[in-house]
Design a protein around this motif. Structure first.
Motif, short mmCIF file in Angstrom:
data_model
loop_
_atom_site.label_atom_id
_atom_site.label_comp_id
_atom_site.label_asym_id
_atom_site.label_seq_id
_atom_site.Cartn_x
_atom_site.Cartn_y
_atom_site.Cartn_z
N ASP A 65 0.83 -1.21 0.00
CA ASP A 65 0.00 0.00 0.00
C ASP A 65 0.87 1.26 0.00
O ASP A 65 0.58 2.22 -0.71
N TYR A 66 1.92 1.24 0.81
CA TYR A 66 2.82 2.40 0.86
C TYR A 66 3.58 2.56 -0.45
O TYR A 66 3.84 3.67 -0.89
N GLU A 67 3.94 1.42 -1.07
CA GLU A 67 4.64 1.49 -2.36
C GLU A 67 3.74 2.09 -3.43
O GLU A 67 4.18 2.91 -4.23
N LYS A 68 2.46 1.68 -3.43
CA LYS A 68 1.50 2.22 -4.41
C LYS A 68 1.33 3.72 -4.25
O LYS A 68 1.20 4.44 -5.23
N GLN A 72 7.66 7.11 0.29
CA GLN A 72 8.94 6.52 0.66
C GLN A 72 9.26 6.74 2.13
O GLN A 72 9.83 5.88 2.78
N ASP A 73 8.84 7.89 2.68
CA ASP A 73 9.12 8.18 4.09
C ASP A 73 8.45 7.15 5.00
O ASP A 73 9.06 6.61 5.93
N LEU A 74 7.17 6.84 4.71
CA LEU A 74 6.45 5.85 5.51
C LEU A 74 6.99 4.44 5.27
O LEU A 74 7.04 3.62 6.17
N LEU A 75 7.38 4.18 4.03
CA LEU A 75 7.94 2.88 3.67
C LEU A 75 9.23 2.63 4.46
O LEU A 75 9.43 1.54 5.01
N ASP A 76 10.08 3.64 4.54
CA ASP A 76 11.32 3.51 5.30
C ASP A 76 11.03 3.27 6.78
O ASP A 76 11.69 2.45 7.43
N GLN A 77 10.04 3.98 7.32
CA GLN A 77 9.69 3.82 8.73
C GLN A 77 9.18 2.41 9.01
O GLN A 77 9.57 1.77 9.99
N ILE A 78 8.29 1.91 8.14
CA ILE A 78 7.73 0.56 8.30
C ILE A 78 8.85 -0.48 8.25
O ILE A 78 8.89 -1.41 9.05
#
Length: 146
Positions: A65-68, A72-78
């Motif tokens: 979902d974050y990739e879609k 990127q900021d949330l993706l890195d955090q996850i």
């Protein structure tokens, strides 16, 4: 015991001002407390590992979902949260190792078709626990039973 290690890690992350680690450890401790209150039990290390594995799975499932959305900021955090959670989990088995174990389980329970999938999955989750995620076990079992 894992509960004490989490408490020590929480104190350590607060001293180091590591906000992400502090938040992840607090979330795990809250999930443990919630489980204890809901079930009126004192959780053991095995149950704590299950809770941590469930939290890690939630985060892994949210990655697409974050990739879609291109966040990127949330993706890195996850991904950082997943890495922290995985420090508390047993070593994850490779796909080949899981396949070997599932083959053994299929032979052990005498499974021969997809009808036996439930029995294979139940036994595999008991034996492999948090060292392999359910989706991987399921995919390999399906492949072997077809």
């Amino acid at each position: 015991m894992l509960k004490e290690k989490l408490l020590e890690d929480l104190k350590e992350s607060m001293k180091d001002k590591n906000v992400t680690r502090k938040n992840v450890v607090q979330m795990v401790r809250a999930a443990i407390l919630q489980t204890e209150k809901d079930k009126l039990i004192e959780v053991n290390d095995e149950q704590i590992i299950e809770i941590i594995a469930k939290e890690a799975k939630k985060r892994k499932d949210s990655i697409p979902d974050y990739e879609k959305s291109g966040r990127q900021d949330l993706l890195d955090q996850i991904k950082e949260e997943i890495a922290i959670l995985e420090e508390y989990l047993p070593e994850q088995l490779s796909a080949e190792e899981v396949e070997e174990k599932v083959k053994e389980i299929i032979a052990e329970v005498g499974a021969s078709s997809m009808k036996d999938m439930g029995m294979v999955m139940k036994t595999a989750k008991e034996k492999l626990g948090a060292s392999a995620d359910g989706k991987t076990i399921n995919d390999i079992a399906k492949k072997l039973l077809n």
